[in-house]
Design an enzyme around this catalytic site. Structure first.
Site, PDB file in Angstrom:
ATOM      1  N   GLU A 131      -5.608  -7.767  -1.661  1.00 28.72           N
ATOM      2  CA  GLU A 131      -6.353  -7.649  -0.526  1.00 28.72           C
ATOM      3  C   GLU A 131      -7.547  -6.997  -0.684  1.00 28.72           C
ATOM      4  O   GLU A 131      -7.945  -6.271  -1.489  1.00 28.72           O
ATOM      5  CB  GLU A 131      -5.825  -6.283   0.694  1.00 28.72           C
ATOM      6  CG  GLU A 131      -4.445  -7.035   1.207  1.00 28.72           C
ATOM      7  CD  GLU A 131      -3.820  -5.985   2.338  1.00 28.72           C
ATOM      8  OE1 GLU A 131      -4.593  -5.191   2.679  1.00 28.72           O
ATOM      9  OE2 GLU A 131      -2.713  -5.954   2.715  1.00 28.72           O
TER      10      GLU A 131
ATOM     11  N   GLU B 227       0.883  -1.322  -0.007  1.00 30.43           N
ATOM     12  CA  GLU B 227       0.232   0.006  -0.028  1.00 30.43           C
ATOM     13  C   GLU B 227       0.987   1.374   0.197  1.00 30.43           C
ATOM     14  O   GLU B 227       0.805   1.994   0.936  1.00 30.43           O
ATOM     15  CB  GLU B 227      -0.862   0.163   1.311  1.00 30.43           C
ATOM     16  CG  GLU B 227      -2.075  -1.141   1.104  1.00 30.43           C
ATOM     17  CD  GLU B 227      -3.074  -1.260   1.929  1.00 30.43           C
ATOM     18  OE1 GLU B 227      -2.908  -0.685   3.315  1.00 30.43           O
ATOM     19  OE2 GLU B 227      -3.874  -1.782   2.036  1.00 30.43           O
TER      20      GLU B 227
END
Length: 518
Positions: free
Chosen positions: A339, A197
């Site tokens: 995810e 991320e």
């Protein structure tokens, strides 16, 4: 033990104009592999394929904890033994494990904590990496694959950039190369999710976070992914390189208060915005190794503006197309959604998950998460780490491709490799010695590709090796099959030669592809 989630969404700017996508011409597709296929994986257009060319779909799950202060998998404190948890994942149909870690867990003095040694006596005294070895070995015995995810530079928390003052880029890359060498020849471990991320930080026009295609080597995540990916491939050319997106391509948060539309842009989830990857693709030195890996979440993580669209959920496919789906639909590269998750507490989220799963249509994914202690998503496992959240599982189940244990049916036990060893000390001198280790495959099938590991006492270090790619990490030595001779047939032997510095010592705890030899 609730986990403070590092995932946070960003305010979106003005509404987006959705670009049209190129339709894929229908035709006869390639064969699909059972489970996760054979050998190492690579890419072909928007598909992941195995060593035979059969299409593989990774339908996996995240098991986190190694990125936290515990430095190992969460749930090892529960009354459910770790092997049982892996067995349950496999039996439910999850064929891949995505394993987050931080660089802290890789340090030589790292210690794993919060382990119930009554139910996990085999983990007593093991380092985080040694526990990881055991999980990988057992997952492989179920036919599962493993993706390693560098989640954070330290256990302290998520970072916008892939480096910090304390953990520079050089450490990030060196640690990745060490992991690539550690698992060389082990086809259970299929690749590296380079950094979790990357996202915007600072307010435009003074952005300080990860951008995509901006050209600033200190902030351009696309360029950093190339540097790390190519460094990994230089020592392990068989791995897939998983590259996440950013949040805002500029690397900065939109300033909606300055009345300057030039400073505003459309932003997505952390790691979820790959809208610039078509224009600025990641360029790797080894062909057919790149997989893009966006993240996607529901309202339990953040209530994005698109959830309030009057056409919801019909508006969602166009949003997914813009951020990352176009890469798959235009046959540019495979998508492995690394995810996605929800508590499923809201009807909005239930519809979101159902719509997202229908949208994947051939793409790979790893659900977040197995862990029930994920604060804003919960898990597939309930709080007892044993029973299952049946509501979530019912939505995911139709899209799962169950792992197939080597030589068997889905979820069946895997027959162990059988092997014997003979060690010969060929010479010695002050401060060093030479030896050869003969390993015979006494099992009933070929081992392809083969890998032999052993341990030496502290102070014994490898100087050179032959008849294999021989490397050392700590006290563990790995001899991986050479590319020209990857298979070790039944009733055949390989002799690994080496020189080493230190007191002459025979290899101990010798294993062939993770199974102890006699």
């Amino acid at each position: 033990m609730p986990l403070p989630r590092r995932l946070s969404a960003l305010l979106t700017g003005s509404a987006v104009a959705v670009a049209s996508v190129v339709a894929i011409v229908a035709g006869a597709g390639p064969a699909s592999a059972a489970g996760t296929g054979t050998g190492y994986l690579h890419t072909s257009g928007n598909k992941i394929v195995d060593s035979t060319g059969a299409t593989v779909r990774l339908t996996g799950i995240n098991w986190f904890g190694m990125e936290t202060d515990n430095k190992t998998f969460h749930g090892l404190w529960s009354s459910n033994p770790w092997r049982n948890q892996v067995d349950t994942m496999a039996s439910l149909g999850y064929n891949t494990l995505r394993i987050p870690f931080s660089d802290d867990a890789l340090k030589s003095d790292a210690a794993a904590t919060s382990i119930n040694d009554y139910v996990n006596p085999d983990l007593i005294g093991l380092s985080p990496l040694q526990i990881l070895d055991k999980v990988i070995e057992h997952a492989g015995s179920k036919g599962m694959r493993v993706i390693l995810d560098r989640h954070r530079p330290t256990a302290a928390g998520q970072t916008a950039l892939w480096y910090t003052a304390a953990v520079p880029e050089s450490t990030w890359i060196a640690n990745w190369q060490a992991l690539a060498r550690r698992y060389a020849g082990n086809t259970t471990v299929i690749g590296a999710d380079l950094h979790n991320e990357p996202h915007a930080e600072g307010t435009n026009p003074n952005a300080t976070g990860s951008c995509w295609g901006c050209g600033d080597t200190a902030r351009d995540w696309r360029l950093a992914a190339e540097r790390a990916g190519n460094a990994i491939l230089s020592v392990q050319p068989n791995w897939l390189i998983f590259v996440e997106g950013v949040s805002c391509p500029s690397g900065g948060l939109s300033n909606v208060w300055d009345n300057d539309p030039g400073n505003d842009e459309d932003c997505g989830w952390w790691g979820g915005n790959l809208s610039k990857a078509g224009e600025f693709p990641v360029r790797l030195n080894v062909a057919n190794r790149l997989v893009y890996s966006p993240h996607e979440y529901a309202t339990s993580v953040y209530h994005q503006a698109w959830f309030d669209d009057p056409t919801y959920p019909a508006n969602m496919p166009a949003i997914w197309d813009k951020y990352w789906g176009y890469l798959y639909k235009q046959n540019i590269a495979p998508i492995m959604m690394g995810e996605f998750g929800t508590t499923l507490a809201s009807d909005i989220d239930k519809v979101w998950l159902q719509s997202l799963m229908a949208y994947t249509n051939g793409m790979s994914f790893t659900y977040w998460a197995w862990n029930p202690n994920s604060g804003d998503t919960g898990g597939i496992a309930n709080d007892d780490w044993t029973t299952i959240n049946t509501a979530k599982q019912a939505i995911l189940q139709p899209y799962l491709v169950a792992p197939v244990a080597p030589g068997g049916d889905p979820s069946s036990p895997t027959p162990s490799n059988k092997c014997t060893t003979v060690y010969t000390q060929d010479g010695s001198w002050a401060g060093g010695f030479q030896g050869s280790l003969k390993v015979t495959n006494t099992g009933g099938a070929a081992v392809n590709p083969w890998q032999v590991t052993w341990t030496w006492p502290s102070g014994v270090t490898l100087a050179s090796g032959w008849n294999a790619t021989v490397t050392q990490s700590g006290t563990t030595v790995t001899a991986a099959a050479p590319s020209h001779s990857p298979s070790l047939p039944a009733a055949s032997a390989v002799t690994i030669g080496f020189t080493a510095d230190g007191t002459a010592s025979a290899p101990a705890a010798v294993k062939l592809n993770g199974t102890a030899c006699g």
